[in-house]
Each structure stands twice: as structure tokens, then as C-alpha cells.
Design a protein around this motif. Structure first.
Motif, PDB file in Angstrom:
ATOM      1  N   GLY A  92     -23.830 -19.311  16.179  1.00  0.00           N
ATOM      2  CA  GLY A  92     -23.556 -18.017  17.121  1.00  0.00           C
ATOM      3  C   GLY A  92     -22.308 -18.178  17.781  1.00  0.00           C
ATOM      4  O   GLY A  92     -22.017 -19.301  18.073  1.00  0.00           O
ATOM      5  N   GLY A  93     -21.740 -16.969  18.327  1.00  0.00           N
ATOM      6  CA  GLY A  93     -20.353 -17.180  18.831  1.00  0.00           C
ATOM      7  C   GLY A  93     -20.627 -16.526  20.427  1.00  0.00           C
ATOM      8  O   GLY A  93     -21.680 -16.373  20.980  1.00  0.00           O
ATOM      9  N   ARG A  94     -19.450 -16.287  21.071  1.00  0.00           N
ATOM     10  CA  ARG A  94     -19.449 -15.893  22.400  1.00  0.00           C
ATOM     11  C   ARG A  94     -19.936 -14.430  22.467  1.00  0.00           C
ATOM     12  O   ARG A  94     -20.726 -13.959  23.614  1.00  0.00           O
ATOM     13  N   ALA A  95     -19.992 -13.764  21.516  1.00  0.00           N
ATOM     14  CA  ALA A  95     -20.532 -12.115  21.591  1.00  0.00           C
ATOM     15  C   ALA A  95     -21.856 -12.262  21.865  1.00  0.00           C
ATOM     16  O   ALA A  95     -22.374 -11.262  22.090  1.00  0.00           O
ATOM     17  N   LEU A  96     -22.715 -13.392  21.637  1.00  0.00           N
ATOM     18  CA  LEU A  96     -23.937 -13.402  22.244  1.00  0.00           C
ATOM     19  C   LEU A  96     -24.444 -13.321  23.621  1.00  0.00           C
ATOM     20  O   LEU A  96     -25.556 -12.732  24.149  1.00  0.00           O
ATOM     21  N   LYS A  97     -23.210 -13.633  24.580  1.00  0.00           N
ATOM     22  CA  LYS A  97     -23.130 -13.131  25.993  1.00  0.00           C
ATOM     23  C   LYS A  97     -24.017 -14.121  26.941  1.00  0.00           C
ATOM     24  O   LYS A  97     -23.504 -14.240  27.959  1.00  0.00           O
ATOM     25  N   SER A  98     -24.810 -14.767  26.321  1.00  0.00           N
ATOM     26  CA  SER A  98     -25.830 -15.603  27.293  1.00  0.00           C
ATOM     27  C   SER A  98     -26.686 -16.556  26.498  1.00  0.00           C
ATOM     28  O   SER A  98     -26.965 -16.408  25.431  1.00  0.00           O
ATOM     29  N   ALA A  99     -27.136 -17.690  27.145  1.00  0.00           N
ATOM     30  CA  ALA A  99     -27.920 -18.642  26.593  1.00  0.00           C
ATOM     31  C   ALA A  99     -29.486 -17.888  26.101  1.00  0.00           C
ATOM     32  O   ALA A  99     -29.968 -18.369  25.326  1.00  0.00           O
ATOM     33  N   GLU A 100     -29.543 -16.871  27.012  1.00  0.00           N
ATOM     34  CA  GLU A 100     -30.968 -16.467  26.687  1.00  0.00           C
ATOM     35  C   GLU A 100     -30.858 -15.667  25.540  1.00  0.00           C
ATOM     36  O   GLU A 100     -31.627 -15.531  24.589  1.00  0.00           O
ATOM     37  N   ASN A 101     -29.765 -14.859  25.175  1.00  0.00           N
ATOM     38  CA  ASN A 101     -29.677 -14.138  24.100  1.00  0.00           C
ATOM     39  C   ASN A 101     -29.542 -15.327  22.875  1.00  0.00           C
ATOM     40  O   ASN A 101     -29.926 -14.832  21.743  1.00  0.00           O
ATOM     41  N   ARG A 103     -17.091 -22.868  19.791  1.00  0.00           N
ATOM     42  CA  ARG A 103     -16.605 -23.655  20.946  1.00  0.00           C
ATOM     43  C   ARG A 103     -16.602 -22.962  22.267  1.00  0.00           C
ATOM     44  O   ARG A 103     -16.990 -23.348  23.263  1.00  0.00           O
ATOM     45  N   ALA A 104     -16.209 -21.452  21.967  1.00  0.00           N
ATOM     46  CA  ALA A 104     -16.539 -20.674  23.130  1.00  0.00           C
ATOM     47  C   ALA A 104     -17.795 -20.534  23.597  1.00  0.00           C
ATOM     48  O   ALA A 104     -17.892 -20.421  24.872  1.00  0.00           O
ATOM     49  N   ALA A 105     -18.910 -20.393  22.632  1.00  0.00           N
ATOM     50  CA  ALA A 105     -20.246 -20.426  23.088  1.00  0.00           C
ATOM     51  C   ALA A 105     -20.660 -21.707  23.815  1.00  0.00           C
ATOM     52  O   ALA A 105     -21.427 -21.865  24.738  1.00  0.00           O
ATOM     53  N   VAL A 106     -20.188 -22.983  23.456  1.00  0.00           N
ATOM     54  CA  VAL A 106     -20.494 -24.038  23.995  1.00  0.00           C
ATOM     55  C   VAL A 106     -19.694 -24.110  25.480  1.00  0.00           C
ATOM     56  O   VAL A 106     -20.427 -24.637  26.244  1.00  0.00           O
ATOM     57  N   ASP A 107     -18.464 -23.523  25.437  1.00  0.00           N
ATOM     58  CA  ASP A 107     -17.755 -23.662  26.742  1.00  0.00           C
ATOM     59  C   ASP A 107     -18.493 -22.925  27.999  1.00  0.00           C
ATOM     60  O   ASP A 107     -18.309 -23.083  29.075  1.00  0.00           O
ATOM     61  N   ALA A 108     -19.136 -21.619  27.398  1.00  0.00           N
ATOM     62  CA  ALA A 108     -19.769 -20.708  28.157  1.00  0.00           C
ATOM     63  C   ALA A 108     -21.078 -21.353  28.407  1.00  0.00           C
ATOM     64  O   ALA A 108     -21.461 -20.649  29.648  1.00  0.00           O
ATOM     65  N   GLY A 109     -21.645 -22.499  28.166  1.00  0.00           N
ATOM     66  CA  GLY A 109     -22.841 -23.057  28.330  1.00  0.00           C
ATOM     67  C   GLY A 109     -24.108 -22.631  27.676  1.00  0.00           C
ATOM     68  O   GLY A 109     -25.107 -22.776  28.320  1.00  0.00           O
ATOM     69  N   TYR A 110     -23.849 -21.708  26.822  1.00  0.00           N
ATOM     70  CA  TYR A 110     -25.138 -21.105  26.091  1.00  0.00           C
ATOM     71  C   TYR A 110     -25.733 -22.363  25.272  1.00  0.00           C
ATOM     72  O   TYR A 110     -26.913 -22.261  25.149  1.00  0.00           O
ATOM     73  N   VAL A 111     -25.098 -23.252  24.726  1.00  0.00           N
ATOM     74  CA  VAL A 111     -25.897 -24.317  24.183  1.00  0.00           C
ATOM     75  C   VAL A 111     -25.167 -25.727  24.215  1.00  0.00           C
ATOM     76  O   VAL A 111     -23.756 -25.721  24.575  1.00  0.00           O
ATOM     77  N   PRO A 112     -25.527 -26.869  23.944  1.00  0.00           N
ATOM     78  CA  PRO A 112     -24.804 -28.149  24.286  1.00  0.00           C
ATOM     79  C   PRO A 112     -23.689 -28.466  23.262  1.00  0.00           C
ATOM     80  O   PRO A 112     -23.767 -27.725  22.085  1.00  0.00           O
ATOM     81  N   ASN A 113     -22.665 -29.240  23.711  1.00  0.00           N
ATOM     82  CA  ASN A 113     -21.816 -29.317  22.691  1.00  0.00           C
ATOM     83  C   ASN A 113     -21.943 -29.903  21.345  1.00  0.00           C
ATOM     84  O   ASN A 113     -21.265 -29.941  20.648  1.00  0.00           O
ATOM     85  N   GLU A 114     -23.262 -30.373  21.176  1.00  0.00           N
ATOM     86  CA  GLU A 114     -23.399 -31.403  19.993  1.00  0.00           C
ATOM     87  C   GLU A 114     -23.694 -30.273  19.077  1.00  0.00           C
ATOM     88  O   GLU A 114     -23.795 -30.521  17.694  1.00  0.00           O
ATOM     89  N   LEU A 115     -23.853 -28.953  19.252  1.00  0.00           N
ATOM     90  CA  LEU A 115     -23.951 -28.043  18.146  1.00  0.00           C
ATOM     91  C   LEU A 115     -22.706 -27.215  17.750  1.00  0.00           C
ATOM     92  O   LEU A 115     -22.432 -26.280  16.989  1.00  0.00           O
ATOM     93  N   GLN A 116     -21.550 -27.748  18.449  1.00  0.00           N
ATOM     94  CA  GLN A 116     -20.338 -26.962  18.187  1.00  0.00           C
ATOM     95  C   GLN A 116     -20.040 -27.198  16.699  1.00  0.00           C
ATOM     96  O   GLN A 116     -19.842 -28.410  16.255  1.00  0.00           O
ATOM     97  N   ALA A 150     -22.697 -16.535  10.086  1.00  0.00           N
ATOM     98  CA  ALA A 150     -22.022 -16.485  11.497  1.00  0.00           C
ATOM     99  C   ALA A 150     -22.407 -15.076  12.238  1.00  0.00           C
ATOM    100  O   ALA A 150     -21.915 -14.094  11.586  1.00  0.00           O
ATOM    101  N   PHE A 151     -22.801 -15.198  13.254  1.00  0.00           N
ATOM    102  CA  PHE A 151     -23.095 -13.836  14.166  1.00  0.00           C
ATOM    103  C   PHE A 151     -22.258 -14.130  15.323  1.00  0.00           C
ATOM    104  O   PHE A 151     -22.262 -14.712  16.224  1.00  0.00           O
ATOM    105  N   GLY A 152     -21.343 -12.919  15.690  1.00  0.00           N
ATOM    106  CA  GLY A 152     -20.318 -13.079  16.727  1.00  0.00           C
ATOM    107  C   GLY A 152     -19.203 -13.708  16.633  1.00  0.00           C
ATOM    108  O   GLY A 152     -18.996 -14.234  17.721  1.00  0.00           O
ATOM    109  N   VAL A 153     -19.023 -14.194  15.601  1.00  0.00           N
ATOM    110  CA  VAL A 153     -17.958 -15.312  15.350  1.00  0.00           C
ATOM    111  C   VAL A 153     -16.659 -14.774  14.865  1.00  0.00           C
ATOM    112  O   VAL A 153     -16.526 -13.968  13.831  1.00  0.00           O
ATOM    113  N   SER A 154     -15.598 -14.775  15.514  1.00  0.00           N
ATOM    114  CA  SER A 154     -14.468 -13.848  15.247  1.00  0.00           C
ATOM    115  C   SER A 154     -13.590 -14.835  13.964  1.00  0.00           C
ATOM    116  O   SER A 154     -12.965 -14.009  13.097  1.00  0.00           O
TER     117      SER A 154
END
Length: 351
Positions: free
Chosen positions: A238-247, A266-279, A294-298
Motif C-alpha cells: 500500500g502507498g500514501r493514497a491509503l491516507k491513514s493507518a486505519e485505512n 516509503r511515503a506510507a512508512v514516513d507517514a506512520g501508517y506502518v513500521p519501516n520494516e515493511l518498506q 500495489a494499491f495506491g502506489v505511484s
């Protein structure tokens, strides 16, 4: 198409100083009494260095899990001829400084022509320090071995492939991409054919220079039954387009349905949606699963560098011009918040 460049590198000493025989030392990572798949991929890579190659596996740690890992190493791969065991409290945690000193001690006795580690955090942490102690230049992120001293590695985020000829003295130090040298589990060797397990003499080992430079604090990991991201057959990212950790939990639910690993940009990790071990990406993990969704990945170049070798790539993005579609085998231009719920509804539960 990737470009190839020939680079004559690492010319520090003459060819005359090289050992004529090929002897390889694998720096192995273990967990839960088993050698990790990335280290067994390093054993696979060693097969390309030459036919008459003697492969030794170096394990370090302490306690019963180390003994179990040694037994597993001795019987899990036919190319392993020797398992070296460094049993000491100094190696309870895989800190780079004592490990690098250990490699130096083992090399002084074994005189290996090559030393290989997987190109994960374990290998990237240890090998440069070991190379400095041995006064040689390492070759990192190798994806192809064309000879005992001829290697291919990606540069420019994977957009070019560089062919490197090592012209330095022994040992030749490498980190390899485990996805480029896949290891397929086979029937374990019988006890009579198992590799010899030998304990490393640590009487000359001194870590005085390493004391105080780093220390183990804690280990943080997700408690999940999902497969390891680096070795999974299916990866859902998932990418940053998911907008939140809940999503982002939608990605996790879809992964559970498919028995897949979860990845993130990396954008999703930096936004705090998931831990960086998943990058996943150039600064994260390199994956090459059979199916990558890939969902919401540019499709930034740094992310593509970490997944472009996937067998089948499926992309979902509402932007029809997203770069991810240039590498995707199948693409859906649509809203992921509509596509994922439909998939969750129609896919059967994993048995």
C-alpha cells in the motif's frame, strides 16, 4: 532496458597474490533454530564462483538456538561442507563490531578466497566493517555472478547494470540480493552426509576496540503469522493514497485472504501508517515474489528498484498516468477504496 557498463575496480594488489583455489565463507543469519533463507541464497550464489568451491557457513550466537541452527545448517544444503560455530555471549545479538572482528579472526585461519552475506540489514551492517579490518573493498548488492571475480550489480536505482571485475587481493567480499539467487528447499541430508560442525577457536578473539561503539537495546517486530516480506510468494503493498493507518488495515485484511506478506512505500512508512520494516524499495527491502499487488502506489523510481523483478505485477491507482503502470502486467485505473472491498468480498478465505 537496463544498460550495462564494464568497470575495472578495486585494483589494490596484483593478481599474483590471489589464492588459486576457491574457498567461500558464508556469514549466516539464524533465528528460532534455523538458518534464514537469505543466508541459504548466499550459499546458492557461491555455486557460481566455481565448480571446485568449498563452502563454509559461519554461525555466531549463544544458547540452545545456536546449536539447533548449526544442526539445521549442516543438513539443509548439499553445497555446505563445513559449519563454523562461534558460541559466546559476545554474539548473543548480531552487533556489527564483534561480528566484523570474528570474520577477521576466522579469515586469518581459513584464508578464504570469498566471503558472502545476504544484502539485508545483517549483511550490510557487518560486511563493510569486516572489509575495513581486512583492508579490501567489498562489492555490494550483486545480482549475477559471471565468474570467480566478475559480478553484476545494479546502479542508478536499478536503471543500469554495472559489470565489475574484482582485481584486489583475497578475500573478495560480496553482498548478494537473495531474490537473484533463490533457494529451493529440498529433502534434508542424512546424518551420514551432514556437513562437519566445528567450533571456532575464540582464544585470540578480542573486542576491546569494539566495546562502547554500539549496544543492543531492544528488538521490535510485528507479532503476525504472515510470511516474511523478503521471501513471500505474494506481496500486497500500500502507498500514501491509503491516507491513514486505519485505512491500511484493508491491505492487511487482503493479505490475510491471500496468505501474503504486507509491504509499503516509503511515503506510507514516513507517514506512520506502518513500521519501516515493511518498506519496499531502494532504501527498504528488495522483493521478487510470484505476485506483487500495489494499491495506491505511484511507482517512484526508488520503489520500483525494490520490486521490479516480481514475476507478475498488478497495480491499482486512480491516476492513469502513474509510472507504476509502465511496469505492471495488469492494471486497474480506479479508486482503491472501492477495489479493495470488492476483492475482499469476492475472494475466498485462506484455508
Amino acid at each position: 532496458m537496463a544498460m550495462r557498463a564494464m568497470v575495472g575496480a578495486f585494483r589494490k594488489r596484483s593478481f599474483a597474490n590471489r589464492s588459486l583455489s576457491t574457498r567461500t565463507l558464508i556469514l549466516a543469519e539464524h533465528e528460532g533454530g534455523s538458518v534464514k533463507a537469505s543466508s541459504l541464497s548466499a550459499v546458492e550464489a557461491a555455486k557460481f564462483l566455481g565448480e571446485d568451491n568449498s563452502v563454509s557457513l559461519l554461525l555466531a550466537g549463544s544458547g540452545p538456538s545456536l546449536e539447533e541452527a548449526a544442526s539445521h545448517a549442516a543438513s539443509c544444503h548439499p553445497s555446505i561442507s563445513q559449519v563454523l560455530l562461534a558460541d559466546s555471549d559476545k554474539f548473543t545479538y548480531p552487533l556489527a563490531e564483534p561480528w566484523a572482528k570474528l570474520v577477521h579472526v576466522v579469515q586469518q585461519k581459513g584464508r578464504y578466497s570469498h566471503i558472502i552475506a545476504g544484502s539485508g540489514s545483517f549483511g550490510k551492517n557487518i560486511l563493510p566493517r569486516a572489509a575495513a579490518l581486512l583492508d579490501v573493498s567489498p562489492i555490494t548488492d550483486v545480482t549475477e555472478i559471471s565468474g570467480s571475480h566478475l559480478f553484476v550489480r545494479p546502479i542508478y536505482a536499478g536503471n543500469a547494470l554495472c559489470t565489475v571485475r574484482y582485481t584486489g587481493s583475497d578475500p573478495c567480499l560480496l553482498t548478494i540480493r537473495s531474490t537473484s539467487f533463490p533457494w529451493v528447499s529440498i529433502t534434508s541430508r542424512s546424518d551420514s552426509n551432514a556437513a562437519l560442525i566445528e567450533k571456532v577457536d575464540l582464544s585470540t578473539f578480542s573486542e576491546d576496540d569494539a566495546i562502547g561503539k554500539s549496544k543492543y537495546i531492544s528488538l521490535s517486530s510485528q507479532d503476525t503469522e504472515r510470511p516474511d516480506l523478503g521471501n513471500a510468494r505474494v506481496v500486497i503493498t500500500g502507498g500514501r493514497a491509503l491516507k491513514s493507518a486505519e485505512n491500511f488495515t484493508m491491505i492487511e485484511k487482503l493479505a490475510e485472504k491471500l496468505g501474503a506478506a504486507v509491504g509499503a512505500t516509503r511515503a506510507a512508512v514516513d507517514a506512520g501508517y506502518v513500521p519501516n520494516e515493511l518498506q519496499v524499495g531502494q532504501t527498504g527491502k528488495i522483493v521478487a515474489p510470484e505476485l506483487y499487488m500495489a494499491f495506491g502506489v505511484s511507482g517512484a523510481i526508488q520503489h520500483l528498484a525494490g520490486m521490479r523483478d516480481s514475476k507478475v505485477i498488478v497495480a491499482v491507482n486512480k491516476d492513469a498516468d502513474a509510472p507504476i503502470f509502465q511496469v505492471a502486467d495488469y492494471g486497474i485505473v480506479g479508486d482503491l477504496f472501492k477495489v479493495i472491498p470488492e476483492l475482499l468480498e469476492k475472494l475466498p478465505d485462506k484455508k
